[in-house]
Scaffold this active site. Structure first.
Site, PDB file in Angstrom:
ATOM      1  N   HIS A   1      26.508  41.670  40.480  1.00 38.45           N
ATOM      2  CA  HIS A   1      26.164  42.760  41.396  1.00 38.45           C
ATOM      3  C   HIS A   1      25.817  43.970  40.530  1.00 38.45           C
ATOM      4  O   HIS A   1      26.505  44.243  39.548  1.00 38.45           O
ATOM      5  CB  HIS A   1      27.355  43.043  42.325  1.00 38.45           C
ATOM      6  CG  HIS A   1      27.115  44.127  43.334  1.00 38.45           C
ATOM      7  ND1 HIS A   1      25.886  44.365  43.916  1.00 38.45           N
ATOM      8  CD2 HIS A   1      27.959  45.039  43.876  1.00 38.45           C
ATOM      9  CE1 HIS A   1      25.989  45.374  44.761  1.00 38.45           C
ATOM     10  NE2 HIS A   1      27.234  45.807  44.751  1.00 38.45           N
TER      11      HIS A   1
ATOM     12  N   GLU B   1      35.031  47.713  41.570  1.00 37.70           N
ATOM     13  CA  GLU B   1      35.656  49.020  41.395  1.00 37.70           C
ATOM     14  C   GLU B   1      36.558  49.073  40.161  1.00 37.70           C
ATOM     15  O   GLU B   1      37.049  50.137  39.805  1.00 37.70           O
ATOM     16  CB  GLU B   1      36.406  49.417  42.675  1.00 37.70           C
ATOM     17  CG  GLU B   1      37.638  48.604  43.011  1.00 37.70           C
ATOM     18  CD  GLU B   1      37.326  47.264  43.678  1.00 37.70           C
ATOM     19  OE1 GLU B   1      36.135  46.894  43.816  1.00 37.70           O
ATOM     20  OE2 GLU B   1      38.298  46.571  44.039  1.00 37.70           O
TER      21      GLU B   1
ATOM     22  N   GLY C   1      31.603  32.654  46.610  1.00 35.95           N
ATOM     23  CA  GLY C   1      31.972  31.775  45.511  1.00 35.95           C
ATOM     24  C   GLY C   1      32.251  30.339  45.910  1.00 35.95           C
ATOM     25  O   GLY C   1      31.799  29.403  45.253  1.00 35.95           O
TER      26      GLY C   1
ATOM     27  N   GLY D   1      38.046  34.783  39.974  1.00 30.93           N
ATOM     28  CA  GLY D   1      38.235  34.904  41.417  1.00 30.93           C
ATOM     29  C   GLY D   1      37.194  34.086  42.159  1.00 30.93           C
ATOM     30  O   GLY D   1      36.825  32.997  41.732  1.00 30.93           O
TER      31      GLY D   1
HETATM   32  P1  NDP Z   1      37.493  38.594  43.176  1.00 29.42           P
HETATM   33  O1  NDP Z   1      38.252  39.754  43.664  1.00 29.42           O
HETATM   34  O2  NDP Z   1      37.448  37.344  43.979  1.00 29.42           O
HETATM   35  O3  NDP Z   1      38.003  38.184  41.713  1.00 29.42           O
HETATM   36  C1  NDP Z   1      38.194  39.133  40.729  1.00 29.42           C
HETATM   37  C2  NDP Z   1      38.876  38.489  39.540  1.00 29.42           C
HETATM   38  O4  NDP Z   1      39.062  39.486  38.532  1.00 29.42           O
HETATM   39  C3  NDP Z   1      40.247  37.927  39.863  1.00 29.42           C
HETATM   40  O5  NDP Z   1      40.381  36.675  39.231  1.00 29.42           O
HETATM   41  C4  NDP Z   1      41.195  38.960  39.259  1.00 29.42           C
HETATM   42  O6  NDP Z   1      42.382  38.369  38.790  1.00 29.42           O
HETATM   43  C5  NDP Z   1      40.395  39.453  38.086  1.00 29.42           C
HETATM   44  N1  NDP Z   1      40.824  40.795  37.661  1.00 29.42           N
HETATM   45  C6  NDP Z   1      41.034  41.865  38.434  1.00 29.42           C
HETATM   46  N2  NDP Z   1      41.371  42.932  37.678  1.00 29.42           N
HETATM   47  C7  NDP Z   1      41.374  42.502  36.410  1.00 29.42           C
HETATM   48  C8  NDP Z   1      41.650  43.121  35.182  1.00 29.42           C
HETATM   49  N3  NDP Z   1      41.988  44.420  35.115  1.00 29.42           N
HETATM   50  N4  NDP Z   1      41.556  42.381  34.050  1.00 29.42           N
HETATM   51  C9  NDP Z   1      41.230  41.082  34.110  1.00 29.42           C
HETATM   52  N5  NDP Z   1      40.954  40.430  35.265  1.00 29.42           N
HETATM   53  C10 NDP Z   1      41.022  41.130  36.387  1.00 29.42           C
HETATM   54  O7  NDP Z   1      35.992  39.120  42.881  1.00 29.42           O
HETATM   55  P2  NDP Z   1      34.614  38.475  43.369  1.00 29.42           P
HETATM   56  O8  NDP Z   1      34.430  37.151  42.729  1.00 29.42           O
HETATM   57  O9  NDP Z   1      34.473  38.622  44.840  1.00 29.42           O
HETATM   58  O10 NDP Z   1      33.573  39.520  42.728  1.00 29.42           O
HETATM   59  C11 NDP Z   1      33.214  39.486  41.366  1.00 29.42           C
HETATM   60  C12 NDP Z   1      31.801  40.038  41.242  1.00 29.42           C
HETATM   61  O11 NDP Z   1      30.889  39.174  41.916  1.00 29.42           O
HETATM   62  C13 NDP Z   1      31.605  41.412  41.855  1.00 29.42           C
HETATM   63  O12 NDP Z   1      30.689  42.110  41.053  1.00 29.42           O
HETATM   64  C14 NDP Z   1      30.988  41.108  43.215  1.00 29.42           C
HETATM   65  O13 NDP Z   1      30.205  42.157  43.735  1.00 29.42           O
HETATM   66  C15 NDP Z   1      30.123  39.925  42.840  1.00 29.42           C
HETATM   67  N6  NDP Z   1      29.747  39.045  43.956  1.00 29.42           N
HETATM   68  C16 NDP Z   1      30.730  38.499  44.725  1.00 29.42           C
HETATM   69  C17 NDP Z   1      30.404  37.619  45.730  1.00 29.42           C
HETATM   70  C18 NDP Z   1      31.486  36.878  46.466  1.00 29.42           C
HETATM   71  O14 NDP Z   1      31.180  35.839  46.996  1.00 29.42           O
HETATM   72  N7  NDP Z   1      32.723  37.304  46.530  1.00 29.42           N
HETATM   73  C19 NDP Z   1      29.005  37.320  46.065  1.00 29.42           C
HETATM   74  C20 NDP Z   1      28.053  37.849  45.119  1.00 29.42           C
HETATM   75  C21 NDP Z   1      28.436  38.726  44.130  1.00 29.42           C
HETATM   76  P3  NDP Z   1      43.861  38.788  39.277  1.00 29.42           P
HETATM   77  O15 NDP Z   1      44.335  37.615  40.073  1.00 29.42           O
HETATM   78  O16 NDP Z   1      44.597  38.959  38.016  1.00 29.42           O
HETATM   79  O17 NDP Z   1      43.734  40.053  40.080  1.00 29.42           O
HETATM   80 MG    MG Z   2      28.143  42.989  48.100  1.00 23.01          MG
END
Ligand code: NDP
Ligand code: MG
Ligand code: MG
Length: 326
Positions: free
Chosen positions: A104, A80, A130, A23
């Site tokens: 995180h 979550e 990201g 993601g």
């Molecule tokens: P996103 O929601 O952008 O991405 C999550 C990814 O996980 C997606 O590619 C999703 O794919 C995949 N996914 C979800 N459920 C599953 C599953 N059951 N099995 C396999 N893959 C799965 O998350 P973020 O990048 O925002 O966050 C990721 C981490 O980074 C978190 O811990 C967050 O706190 C941390 N973080 C995020 C920041 C940000 O900029 N967003 C900044 C700093 C830290 P699918 O398309 O299949 O749902």
């Molecule tokens: Mg945060």
């Protein structure tokens, strides 16, 4: 602070890093690492994100396969969902010598994930969304990162994490040492009190006040929402003093007088209350239960906020400002 020369990529040499989740953070960290010469695979369930990773030229495995084969597992799934995926698809395959990594600290700090004693557990948290993590790297830089060690089974947990920060470009900007506790609590507090909760309600309240007094919604939008970015850009570039230098003396005088009337002792008390709830785990418990219940209150608030009139006005006005890109 740690910089380029303090970190050594050799701690990732001969290893495979599995980025779990493609993601916002996943796509950026994976591509940066690959461009730095690190061997990266993606662990992803089938779907849009998996297809995107494939298009970007990565080997895409299931989370289970990735947990079985890789040496470093960077867990970039939604916070979550991490505990469930960890329990079912990662834990059964964890072995001595592997590194579990997070961006995180939530699940480790609040004990939703309790890793076995023979793996390293570290945090590498880029301080930026990201897409910026990727863009800044592509232009030759890096965004700063926080780094922490929760468990050092190998004796090299910190070196591995520091090498990872170099791989994603962060040592070009600076890497700051923290703990899972500090990262988790300050991250939650910042997003609640200031960045997401505070700003959003400040914007809406300002807008509502002007529109409620009979002013045009379009003007209320420009004054209380659109211009926030211009002001924040100044603060970002040179601090509050640069903002004060750039705005008119009228705005500066008005601001000094008005600020403490808006952010009152009561507001500061409320901030302290938010922090207490975060520290005691009250917020974490509520969020975990909310997810277990299927997110009823989260969905209702999301809908209610999406329907605030400022969103409609903003959409219309932005569509006419060609220089704003998504
Ligand atoms: P996103 O929601 O952008 O991405 C999550 C990814 O996980 C997606 O590619 C999703 O794919 C995949 N996914 C979800 N459920 C599953 C599953 N059951 N099995 C396999 N893959 C799965 O998350 P973020 O990048 O925002 O966050 C990721 C981490 O980074 C978190 O811990 C967050 O706190 C941390 N973080 C995020 C920041 C940000 O900029 N967003 C900044 C700093 C830290 P699918 O398309 O299949 O749902
Ligand atoms: Mg945060
Ligand atoms: Mg003005």
């Amino acid at each position: 602070m740690y910089y380029e020369n303090d970190a050594d990529l050799k701690y990732l040499q001969g290893k495979t890093v599995a980025v779990l989740g493609y993601g916002s953070q996943g796509h950026a960290q994976a591509q940066n690492l690959r461009d730095s010469g690190v061997k990266v695979v993606i662990g992803q369930r089938p779907g849009k994100s998996a297809e995107k990773a494939q298009e970007d030229g990565f080997t895409v495995l299931s989370v289970e396969e990735a947990a079985q084969t890789a040496d470093v597992l960077q867990i970039l799934l939604p916070d979550e969902r991490q505990a469930k995926v960890y329990q079912e698809e990662i834990l059964p395959y964890l072995r001595k010598g592997q590194t579990l990594m997070f961006s995180h600290g939530f699940n480790i700090h609040f004990k939703q994930i309790i890793p076995p004693a023979d793996v390293d557990v570290v945090l590498v948290a880029p301080k930026g969304p990201g897409h910026l993590v990727r863009r800044v790297y592509e232009s030759g830089g890096g965004v700063p990162s926080l780094i922490a060690v929760h468990q050092d089974a190998s004796g090299h947990a910190f070196d591995t994490a520091l090498a990872y920060t170099k791989g994603i470009g962060s040592t070009k900007a600076g890497v700051l040492v923290t703990t899972f506790k500090e990262e988790t609590e300050t991250d939650l507090f910042g997003e609640q009190a200031v960045l997401c909760g505070g700003i959003a309600d400040l914007i809406k309240s300002g807008y509502d006040t002007l529109v409620g007094a009979g002013y045009q919604p379009e003007i209320a939008f420009f004054e209380c929402c659109h211009e926030v970015k211009l002001i924040v850009d100044l603060i970002y570039e040179g601090g509050l003093s640069r903002m004060n230098y750039s705005i008119s003396d009228t705005a500066e005088f008005g601001g000094y007088n008005a600020g403490p009337k808006i952010v009152t002792d009561e507001t500061r008390k409320a901030m302290k209350g938010l922090l207490d709830d975060i520290q005691k785990g009250v917020f974490a418990r509520n969020w975990i239960l909310e997810n277990q219940a299927g997110r009823p209150s989260f969905s209702a608030m999301r809908e209610q906020n999406a329907n605030h009139p400022i969103e409609e006005v903003g959409k219309k006005l932005r569509s006419m400002m060609g220089f704003i890109s998504k």
